[in-house]
Motif scaffolding. Sequence first.
Motif, PDB file in Angstrom:
ATOM      1  N   ASP A 169       0.864  -1.205   0.122  1.00  0.00           N
ATOM      2  CA  ASP A 169      -0.243  -0.010  -0.069  1.00  0.00           C
ATOM      3  C   ASP A 169       0.847   1.374  -0.052  1.00  0.00           C
ATOM      4  O   ASP A 169       0.487   2.233   0.319  1.00  0.00           O
ATOM      5  CB  ASP A 169      -0.885  -0.192   1.290  1.00  0.00           C
ATOM      6  N   LYS A 194      -0.098   5.004  -1.437  1.00  0.00           N
ATOM      7  CA  LYS A 194      -0.648   6.082  -0.445  1.00  0.00           C
ATOM      8  C   LYS A 194       0.332   6.888  -0.135  1.00  0.00           C
ATOM      9  O   LYS A 194      -0.021   8.268  -0.143  1.00  0.00           O
ATOM     10  CB  LYS A 194      -1.672   5.509   0.456  1.00  0.00           C
ATOM     11  N   GLY A 204      -3.122  -4.127   3.244  1.00  0.00           N
ATOM     12  CA  GLY A 204      -3.901  -2.924   2.557  1.00  0.00           C
ATOM     13  C   GLY A 204      -4.263  -3.561   1.127  1.00  0.00           C
ATOM     14  O   GLY A 204      -5.061  -3.506   0.520  1.00  0.00           O
ATOM     15  N   GLU A 205      -3.043  -3.995   0.604  1.00  0.00           N
ATOM     16  CA  GLU A 205      -3.017  -4.308  -0.697  1.00  0.00           C
ATOM     17  C   GLU A 205      -3.999  -5.435  -0.781  1.00  0.00           C
ATOM     18  O   GLU A 205      -4.778  -5.881  -1.847  1.00  0.00           O
ATOM     19  CB  GLU A 205      -1.650  -4.875  -0.850  1.00  0.00           C
ATOM     20  N   LYS A 215      -9.452   3.472  -2.376  1.00  0.00           N
ATOM     21  CA  LYS A 215      -9.341   5.016  -1.652  1.00  0.00           C
ATOM     22  C   LYS A 215      -8.723   4.969  -0.578  1.00  0.00           C
ATOM     23  O   LYS A 215      -8.026   5.654  -0.148  1.00  0.00           O
ATOM     24  CB  LYS A 215     -10.754   5.822  -1.821  1.00  0.00           C
ATOM     25  N   LYS A 216      -9.332   4.222   0.228  1.00  0.00           N
ATOM     26  CA  LYS A 216      -9.154   4.049   1.735  1.00  0.00           C
ATOM     27  C   LYS A 216      -7.608   3.595   1.845  1.00  0.00           C
ATOM     28  O   LYS A 216      -6.797   4.185   2.740  1.00  0.00           O
ATOM     29  CB  LYS A 216      -9.827   2.990   2.479  1.00  0.00           C
ATOM     30  N   TYR A 217      -7.191   2.676   1.255  1.00  0.00           N
ATOM     31  CA  TYR A 217      -5.799   2.073   1.258  1.00  0.00           C
ATOM     32  C   TYR A 217      -4.824   2.661   0.346  1.00  0.00           C
ATOM     33  O   TYR A 217      -3.426   2.723   0.347  1.00  0.00           O
ATOM     34  CB  TYR A 217      -5.762   0.750   1.273  1.00  0.00           C
ATOM     35  N   PHE A 218      -5.345   3.258  -0.762  1.00  0.00           N
ATOM     36  CA  PHE A 218      -4.388   3.862  -1.704  1.00  0.00           C
ATOM     37  C   PHE A 218      -4.601   5.303  -1.917  1.00  0.00           C
ATOM     38  O   PHE A 218      -3.748   5.873  -2.558  1.00  0.00           O
ATOM     39  CB  PHE A 218      -4.523   3.142  -3.007  1.00  0.00           C
ATOM     40  N   GLY A 219      -5.678   5.907  -1.605  1.00  0.00           N
ATOM     41  CA  GLY A 219      -5.868   7.223  -1.718  1.00  0.00           C
ATOM     42  C   GLY A 219      -6.719   7.693  -2.891  1.00  0.00           C
ATOM     43  O   GLY A 219      -6.916   9.002  -2.941  1.00  0.00           O
ATOM     44  N   ILE A 220      -6.788   6.774  -3.811  1.00  0.00           N
ATOM     45  CA  ILE A 220      -7.193   7.113  -5.273  1.00  0.00           C
ATOM     46  C   ILE A 220      -8.208   6.316  -5.664  1.00  0.00           C
ATOM     47  O   ILE A 220      -8.403   4.962  -5.124  1.00  0.00           O
ATOM     48  CB  ILE A 220      -6.138   7.660  -6.118  1.00  0.00           C
TER      49      ILE A 220
END
Lengths: 169, 169, 787, 787
Positions: free
Chosen positions: A70, A73, D697-698, D729-734
């Motif tokens: 991850d 981010k 997350g991944e 979005k939660k784990y990568f932001g987009i």
Amino acid sequence: MNERVIPWQPTVIAGPKQALLVTPETAEMMLKKAKRPLMVMGPLVKDSPVLSLAVLIAEKWNIPIVSTGDMFKTLNEADIKSKPYGVVEIVNLLKDPDWGGINGEGQHDLVLFIGVIYYIGSQGLSTLKHFAPHLKTLTLCKFFHSNADASFPNMKDEEWIKYLEKLAE
Amino acid sequence: MNERVIPWQPTVIAGPKQALLVTPETAEMMLKKAKRPLMVMGPLVKDSPVLSLAVLIAEKWNIPIVSTGDMFKTLNEADIKSKPYGVVEIVNLLKDPDWGGINGEGQHDLVLFIGVIYYIGSQGLSTLKHFAPHLKTLTLCKFFHSNADASFPNMKDEEWIKYLEKLAE
Amino acid sequence: MITVTPKNKPKEFKNDFWKSKNFKVSIGEIVEKKEVETAPESMGPTPKPNVTDLRSWDMKLLERYEPFYAPFCDMCCLCTFGKCDLTGKKGACGIDIQAQQARIVLLACCIGTAAHAGHARHLVDHLIEKYGADFAIDLGMNIDIEAPLIRTLIGKKPKKLGDLKEVLSYTEEQLSHLLSACHTGQEGSHLDFESKAMHAGLMDDLAREAGDLAQIVALGMPEGDENAPLIEMGLGTIDSKKPVVLCIGHNVVPGAGIMDYMEDHGLEEDVEVCGICCAAIDISRYNKAAKVVGPLSKQLKFIRSGVADVIVVDEQCIRTDVLEEAVKNKAAVIATTDKMCLGLPDLTDEDADEIVSKLVCREIDGALILDPEKVGEVATRVAMKIADERENLKILPDLDEIQEMAKECTECGWCVRVCPNGKPMMDAVVAAGKGDFSKFVELYEYDTCYSCGRCEQECERELPLMSMITKVGEHYIKDQKYNMRAGRGPVQDVEIRRVGAPIVLGDIPGVIAFVGCSNYPEGGLEVAKMAEEFLERNYIVVTTGCGAMSIGEYRDEEGKTLYERYGGEFDAKGLVNMGSCVSNAHVSGACIKIANIFAQKPLEGNFEEIADYILNRVGACGVAWGAYSQKAAAIATGVNRWGIPVVVGPHGSKYRRLYLGRTDKKEKWNLNDLRSGEVIEGEPAPEHLMYAAENRGEATVMIAKLCIRPNDTPKGRQIKLNHYIDLHKKYFGIIPDDISKFIRNEKDIPITYKKDVMNMLEEAGWEPRALPQEPSTMAFREKARGK
Amino acid sequence: MITVTPKNKPKEFKNDFWKSKNFKVSIGEIVEKKEVETAPESMGPTPKPNVTDLRSWDMKLLERYEPFYAPFCDMCCLCTFGKCDLTGKKGACGIDIQAQQARIVLLACCIGTAAHAGHARHLVDHLIEKYGADFAIDLGMNIDIEAPLIRTLIGKKPKKLGDLKEVLSYTEEQLSHLLSACHTGQEGSHLDFESKAMHAGLMDDLAREAGDLAQIVALGMPEGDENAPLIEMGLGTIDSKKPVVLCIGHNVVPGAGIMDYMEDHGLEEDVEVCGICCAAIDISRYNKAAKVVGPLSKQLKFIRSGVADVIVVDEQCIRTDVLEEAVKNKAAVIATTDKMCLGLPDLTDEDADEIVSKLVCREIDGALILDPEKVGEVATRVAMKIADERENLKILPDLDEIQEMAKECTECGWCVRVCPNGKPMMDAVVAAGKGDFSKFVELYEYDTCYSCGRCEQECERELPLMSMITKVGEHYIKDQKYNMRAGRGPVQDVEIRRVGAPIVLGDIPGVIAFVGCSNYPEGGLEVAKMAEEFLERNYIVVTTGCGAMSIGEYRDEEGKTLYERYGGEFDAKGLVNMGSCVSNAHVSGACIKIANIFAQKPLEGNFEEIADYILNRVGACGVAWGAYSQKAAAIATGVNRWGIPVVVGPHGSKYRRLYLGRTDKKEKWNLNDLRSGEVIEGEPAPEHLMYAAENRGEATVMIAKLCIRPNDTPKGRQIKLNHYIDLHKKYFGIIPDDISKFIRNEKDIPITYKKDVMNMLEEAGWEPRALPQEPSTMAFREKARGK
């Protein structure tokens, strides 16, 4: 045996072939020779100064970044451009000689790894060692990665940061 | 990687533990420290000058000889005293801390190997590496034996003979 | 004691006399009925033994013959905790290096057993489909005890093919339990792993018996015939001008399909069918027109030679790059079993014309065809169609070219370093560069170079070393014509009756079985030489598989092979080729039959008593000089459990485990004398159970020694010691130091060596001791049960 | 198309209502007769498939999901040619690195399958012995399709325990063939090795179903009961003042023997029986009085704590040094199966009094007892006798002592290097030396340190690190009381009828199964967090084994576990603990039942059509975050063959092989629309078949993505993409870059993200495409057959 070139996790020793130990200088030579390098950055470099140094290196040598786990981010939040892939996904693409590379400009010829979890990184490097004769791998972690073509030695943080600084400056 | 310390048969690499590279000088130090050394001589040293040198070393350091394979005959015909054992038999005895040694004076503390067929020798050295913490192994072949505690490097004949001469003189 | 009276019917007719199928069946039925009546009475304690049922026997063996481990790797890599370094440390699951070695040995034995069980299952199912489940199992008039292993372990006589299914189901079930024990976090004791490995080996033995029995009876292979025909063997016997079909592997079924097709279409004169490895042996047991190329070590060379137009692979020990190699010289490949599919299209259901056309037009490089009859048709027709075209292919380089290529050698020496035997390939290349091909010839002869091809893979100049050696060999070694007696199958009951006493008493000094693969340290000649040595000395020499072929490749000064010099009877000076790897079951089978037919021990459910008998009284020794495979590991461990010692070559040390006795520990050799009820002092006989010798001299002496048994009579012991001393003097120059251990009283001393030995005994402070009357390793209570 | 009408009888009674055994049997018989009549009509093409029978399906999967190999070792060490270096070279047998990796994977899958097959065989044989072969298989009124795997693969309904023997014989036979292919010189194609690994995995699935079915019906475990009781879990639930019997392993039989003995003798209040790993789960399914210590990762710590007076081990995943560890604190060990005998004396036939006395007097450290009733008696009585004496044992060091010991640390750092997860053990020790135990506590919580003990093995000061962490953890983490819903077994038919449509259409966004072992990269909390995330999002969360226990160890701020917060029904927001590892068969079973009950696909002999249905329509995803074993390899490969993708944790990369899709290769994703008969453009759904994620997350994002299926309706697709985008979005932001690949037309776009997504589609040059009507990966001719 030189402690610095025993694989960080000592049992990842896989056979007769071992990574070449590199210094910042030899790493620089590899980078200079590379036409389409790529940096694969894993979630273990979330903290400065290593993160900043890794990014500086990518910028200096104009290397696109793939972020694994991850990590995207963290980079995204710092406005650093990267493309997110699972580490196994990017390795899978890198092993295909016909893959067009991260920017569609052709397969990469040198792949730098930093911050990928040691053992899954080691497995990915093994994949590339066996199935990607078209590219070289170079690890910039503070751990010796015997499955890479070339690796920094095992180091303490201070020395590691010096290594990275040299490559970034 | 140093070519001299890649196991002669490169795939006998067995794990993180590797033999210490010895020179005649360091080998001498090991011999000086040893209280009850033993020499295991295999059928590959049937020819002079290596045979003569090995015997000289045994004589100089007052080391009893065990002959393996059918090596006894060669030694016997040259009036050199040895005791015949299968290499697996002598290794089996050496791994037992309670064995009384070749002369009944107690288990040996240093075992020199020379002339045993490389791969079966390597297996025997592996046995001792794992199961005989009470003794050290030292190989005097011209092949690097990674399963030994200490080994000569890979060498050409000329250098090997020099090594043996130093140890014999 | 409950005894089963041996059926002493007058059955000395020639095999052929009664060979009408119908007659056989009815005889079979009559015999069966008698058996059924006596069976329940004589059932021993362990019919269909489970994994732990024979554990106490194993522990007795392991107490005396302690496992000797030579780890091949210091790590365990079986689970995702990652590799654990076991050098003085335990792994993440708690395992230590000893248990890990034993576990890997068990795993190897399970793989080997699976290979034979899968093979036997395929044979049995296929033959039942073809001949019916009721097809009688009858080995003719000279063999009543048709299945000593099945009788002992399953506890009943198999009467028809269908009965073998029960045997295999039992084997498969046991195998599943055994393989389970290899899982992470199961067995923790190396001794229990060894006990399981022995169980796996025993299952292997059982599966092999079922498989060979099925093919012998259903395919009409020789039924213990000591006069089985001599089979042509060697490159020189193959007419490469004709279309050539090569069969590689172990499963006779596709090869039989080819022979049948050729016979049905009268093509015997038009097409050559030859085989490598056990497939060769078994096809030649089926039809003596089939030719034998030779052992495994011929494989790469023969493919490279380009002689074969069609290569039919079945299963086991086949080069896995066979397709790649075949494509290089435009040979077609037909895969025929689920074991090796090679990624080929499955055309089993396609029309034969269609498949032939696709292969001939090279639309495909090969096909998977699971129907053996279709294999027969397709292989033959394709060979006939492409042979002409292939004749003009230049497959191997000329000698001139070889010399030119050889000049490119950089003398890096890595070809030697990666050679399993460190053979002087570089010297041969360098010499060839100078026009001297003699060193290549040396490597070629007797497959001194096994042609595994590692050197070629390593060569930095990418020299085609295997092609070079093939060409040179073919050019310089002209007359490559040898022979081998066709695999005769099991030993006849009548032979057992004849040799039982001399073996058990020691008058025949031993039964030595040269079996297994061709990973020899110095080429196949060594096996032939060992066989010759023991034949000359009156031993019974038994052989199977690659060993049988290696023996056939050696000719004496008069040009005769050992098969021509020695008869095929199971008797002193007999050279008994039993057949293929699966026929190894008849080796333990013969020992079991000695216990049963000669000594009248009941078989059914009576494993331990039989094994104990063999261990203490039957002077048999297995020799697997070139053992390389997991099958060989299973075979050896299986016969070990029956009490038969095995000598392997130096490469056998890489199996990681031997069973070695300690002659310096006297208490380990005590025996229970079942007759007197007393514990008596014993002797290291046999001294080891699984032994790796470094070279032939050491092996030869050890083999002679391992034939000694506590039960030897003084006369028998004299004979055995005489050979032991003779051979020890020959290979070591002196009378062996340990001779005193084997002399119980003066009567045991060989007359020829009496004086010297007496002197040695005196020096050793030797004292005479009692001869056992009924030597045993079992507990005394066992005796009570039996009587 | 031949369809089997689902039996829509009104069967919504509560499970207990009909629980009289006799009644069950008679219902069973009635149902059976009907089945028998319809069976032959609906038999598909592949009943009892052999190794090659499903190969064409495998090749379709492997064409799209190419094997990705990460060699763990560069060498092969299986034969005596020695280790071959496969780095760009072929081995002595011709094998290359790809085939070798696939071979090792097949070997692992065979070992895993053997573990389950052996386990199931033991259960079935034991239960038949106890309850008779005619004991009916009846899961009550709510489950008609009691054995979806057996029906599909064997082609018939198992009516009684005895019928399961045929299932296991078939499995064992296939296993033998598969293991055979691992022998040197067999398969040469990595793809064929993979096909065989899938067959092994399928056999594993089948064996597990047989095993769990047997124990559910014969031992009265919950029969798909969504309201199965909550079971006490955690160290804090065990009263260490009482005698404690600990069961470790997977086989319920010895544990059941203990529970029975206690009940029969009224000792429930006097003795604590607890379990670790699946044995814990299954004993608690048998009797809810049994307590669960927790997953595998508790093992060494709990043994070290000394709480257990008697340790009963059965099979699988047990520390192989359990005896050595037990001896240290004077606990007695009882081994109970042939899989793990630990070198202990076999006292099965000895009198219980005798055994108890030997253990209590410490004449022996443990015993092998193969009779579960005797185990029950001996374990209980020994625990009661030695508990008092053991209470005074000082087993763990005091905190003061720990501080003193910690001061000895040389800070060499090797404890960290050998830790599978590189956890900061050294820092914890250094801090403890200064009196700060917080870092030890961090390692202790959620088994962040798995306590494999490698660090302890490596420590040059020989510090007892595992004892230190145990003591600190027990001292500082007080309230270790959690719970877990007892394993309910399979999904009910009625539930399938309820959720079949929403799953297949996509309204329920997915079925996620958290299964497998506890080799987690960051402790068990991650699994609970993932489960929570998907439960909150309306997914069906299924769990088994260590996963089910890890989920139960997490409590929210209010102190509630997920089992308390979510119901046990197989429905959106349901948290379904199916049971132990063997219960994993019900995961694929549920998917099969969707194809059968909801979509009316016939099962019998119809593997490919069912698997194709699941692959293209059932949004299920397995997650084995801590997978470590060969069993887990077999399980994952088995469900893969059914078309269910699996995500493993980063350690899963050490299995050496994944199955990865390539989204950049469009042609790989084409679908056959069976309705229209046209090939249509597809999408990477599911994108991978076996995937290793680097961190949580991944993994979370990937799991959501892997629930997408071609068959999703626009509404269903919207829902699935909504979760995918949310989580990305939660784990990568987009919003994920690849979103355009999953949008067939505008109706697929989640409303919340409509604008952003539309912009992305425009940038990507996206074009709408057709929705498939009947998406399939099978060839069209298959359709013809079916209709």
